[in-house]
Design a protein around this motif. Structure first.
Motif, mmCIF file in Angstrom:
data_model
loop_
_atom_site.group_PDB
_atom_site.id
_atom_site.type_symbol
_atom_site.label_atom_id
_atom_site.label_comp_id
_atom_site.label_asym_id
_atom_site.label_seq_id
_atom_site.Cartn_x
_atom_site.Cartn_y
_atom_site.Cartn_z
ATOM 1 N N THR A 187 -17.445 -78.284 -98.873
ATOM 2 C CA THR A 187 -16.420 -78.811 -99.779
ATOM 3 C C THR A 187 -16.827 -78.609 -101.229
ATOM 4 O O THR A 187 -16.014 -78.196 -102.073
ATOM 5 N N VAL A 230 -13.264 -79.148 -96.876
ATOM 6 C CA VAL A 230 -13.569 -78.412 -95.652
ATOM 7 C C VAL A 230 -14.111 -79.387 -94.608
ATOM 8 O O VAL A 230 -14.872 -80.303 -94.945
ATOM 9 N N ARG A 241 -7.852 -77.696 -97.172
ATOM 10 C CA ARG A 241 -8.770 -76.672 -97.677
ATOM 11 C C ARG A 241 -8.194 -75.951 -98.894
ATOM 12 O O ARG A 241 -8.866 -75.792 -99.916
ATOM 13 N N ARG A 261 -16.441 -74.980 -102.042
ATOM 14 C CA ARG A 261 -15.023 -74.616 -102.107
ATOM 15 C C ARG A 261 -14.408 -75.094 -103.423
ATOM 16 O O ARG A 261 -13.676 -74.350 -104.095
#
Length: 605
Positions: free
Chosen positions: A591, A574, A568, A594
């Motif tokens: 993801t 993620v 992460r 992020r």
């Protein structure tokens, strides 16, 4: 005298005189025969030598040098040894008349100021003459010896201020005259070595070159000396031509890099190696101008011959691997190494530790510079430890033994474009087989507790580096241990946006009340039962970590190479599910969000 000698030894040499016309196929057959003979010589040494660093670890290499001192052929061995042997031979050739070269002679050289690497790298070589009595070839065997007769066992004296502290320096010494062993000379050399195994190693090197000379004489008898000369000229010319063709395809420009050593053995910090690789048409120039030249430095002096070799090792790695490794590379690549810097020291500087640092930083800097041109072939040819944990003691008969500490480990294995770092050691080590647990424990009073990969120690990247490993060992009798720790502050550099490798660290007396970390260097008396734990740094990454395929990140988590948290925090991946339930899956939307947030944070810096 030393700088002038270096210039002379490194100068380009002309082709061998020959009247023979040779076709490419015949030239290749002869070259193949020479390479096979080198392989036979190196194999002979590996099987006949007494010490584990040669007969188990294979730290040896064989090559053939022609009558003009040009590298004409070699075996697959330790890469950095491939390109240094001819310099020692060239000095011997300058002494041709004075030392009365003749059939059946065998010579030895290891002097850093006379073309050599560091003192432990002994080069034993022997001439081959043609039917008219003219020198044709020189067969070489080079191998690392466990001791050199200096102040400290192994030749690695941390505080050495000159070469004489480290051991016996031999510019050129005749061991065998016209087939007869010079027993007084051999006794002198073996007497200046602490280890009983050295006599066997030296005997194996002598017999190895003698065996190879007989094979070469058979090759000459089959093809004739003139054809051999023509084949060597052809092979060297072809290698130079192919190298220049590769360079001509690179974009012109100057590509620079800086790499640093944490500190010298006295604690002086941030020792700089600078390189500028200039491409101009088909000419590549590697210039080390700007590399540290402070004369007060201790322990970070690489020999001129070694510096040339480590530059060339990385240049070769950047090229088509089918190009034959011979003098043609040196014809096609100019090297500028300033006199007096740590890559070409003044006379009599200590050089043993220089084969670790700055040697590794030289080749690493060349790799970083060339990664802008050939990212798909930018694999750093390094082993970045300061020096291994050397352990020294005495057997019941009072004979000294030494565990060199070259244990199998994962370290320095960086990613390249398209491939993650893999394997138990970097490609730079070539055929070097690091010490096996069973062999080391059968020879020395040590117990290996662990050799295990360390999670989250990979250099993150689109292609990630190999994780480092924690190697722990316990001694079962009182010993002395020596080490020099670097690569904590300046680990291996990431390429093209990849993360740097993880740092090295080292602890003595692990688990005891007086446990301590080695931050600089140590020469320690360790009691029975002491544990040492060496954390090897991993390999560096290639390309931005947030470009890595999320499924590849998932596989790394399942393989316990990285943790869910690192996935992460560093890769921006993620998951749903857990490792424990084996239902881990990439959360695509989370993801993406992020990674977008991570990109925005980087852009704002």
């Amino acid at each position: 005298m030393s700088f002038e000698l270096n210039r002379r030894l490194a100068a380009h040499r002309p082709p061998l005189p020959t009247q023979a016309n040779i076709d490419p196929v015949t030239a290749s057959i002869i070259r193949g025969g020479m390479e096979t003979i080198c392989f036979e010589a190196a194999t002979h040494l590996g099987r006949a030598a007494s010490s584990p660093i040669i007969n188990q670890s294979n730290e040896r290499n064989a090559c053939i040098v022609d009558a003009h001192g040009r590298l004409a052929g070699s075996a697959i061995g330790t890469p950095h040894l491939t390109f240094v042997s001819q310099m020692t031979v060239r000095y011997g050739l300058e002494m041709f008349d004075e030392f009365d070269w003749g059939p059946g002679d065998v010579f030895l050289g290891n002097d850093p100021d006379y073309g050599g690497g560091h003192l432990p790298d002994y080069n034993v070589y022997a001439p081959v003459f043609d039917e008219s009595g003219k020198l044709l070839l020189v067969q070489c065997l080079q191998a690392h010896q466990g001791d050199t007769g200096g102040k400290d066992p192994g030749g690695f004296t941390l505080e050495a201020t000159d070469i004489f502290t480290e051991g016996l320096a031999i510019p050129c010494l005749k061991l065998v005259h016209r087939g007869e062993h010079r027993k007084d000379v051999i006794k002198l050399v073996t007497r200046n070595n602490r280890f009983a195994s050295f006599a066997g190693d030296l005997a194996a090197m002598i017999s190895g070159v003698q065996y190879a000379v007989r094979l070469l004489q058979g090759l000459v008898a089959k093809w004739g000396a003139d054809a051999i000369r023509a084949a060597i000229n052809h092979s060297i010319d072809q290698s130079e031509k192919r190298v220049r063709e590769v360079v001509a395809g690179w974009p012109d420009g100057v590509y620079e890099a800086d790499v640093f050593i944490d500190h010298d053995t006295a604690g002086t910090k941030d020792i700089r190696v600078h390189v500028a690789c200039t491409v101009a048409g088909d000419q590549l120039t590697v210039d080390l101008t700007g590399t540290d030249d402070r004369q007060s430095l201790v322990g970070v002096w690489n020999t001129f011959g070694n510096s040339r070799s480590y530059i060339m090792t990385q240049v070769v790695a950047a090229m088509d691997p089918t190009i034959v490794k011979n003098e043609g590379f040196f014809h096609a690549v100019d090297m500028l190494i300033p006199e007096g810097c740590i890559a070409q020291p003044p006379p009599n500087k200590p050089a043993a530790l220089g084969s670790f640092h700055p040697a590794c930083e030289i080749t690493e800097a060349v790799c970083v510079a060339l990664s802008a041109i050939v990212p798909d072939r930018s694999a750093p040819q390094v082993y970045k430890m300061g020096m291994p944990n050397a352990v020294i003691g005495f057997d019941p008969q009072g004979r000294m033994w030494m565990d060199q500490g070259v244990d199998s480990r994962t370290c320095d294995t960086s990613a390249v474009q398209g491939i993650d770092g893999w394997g138990s050691c970097p490609a730079a080590l070539g055929n070097l087989l690091l010490s096996q647990v069973e062999d080391a424990e059968s020879r020395f009073p040590i117990v290996n507790i662990s050799r295990e990969m360390t999670q989250d120690s990979e250099g993150a990247g689109r292609w990630r580096g190999q994780p480092g490993s924690l190697n722990s060992k316990q001694v079962t009798q009182p010993v002395m241990a020596m080490t020099w720790m670097v690569t904590h502050d300046h680990p291996l550099r990431g390429l093209c946006g990849g993360d740097d490798a993880s740092p090295y660290s080292n602890r003595f007396r692990v688990g005891a009340p007086d446990e301590y970390r080695i931050d600089l260097s140590a020469t320690a008396q360790l009691p029975e039962g002491s544990v040492m734990a060496y954390q090897y740094g991993g390999g560096a990454g290639f390309g931005p970590a947030t470009d890595r395929d999320p499924e590849a990140v998932r596989e790394d988590v399942l393989d316990e190479i990285i943790s869910v948290a690192r996935a992460r925090d560093r890769y921006g991946v993620v998951f749903t599910g857990t490792v424990e339930e084996y239902d881990l899956a990439v959360d695509t939307a989370a993801t993406r969000a992020r990674r977008d947030a991570m990109s925005m944070a980087v852009a704002a810096e």
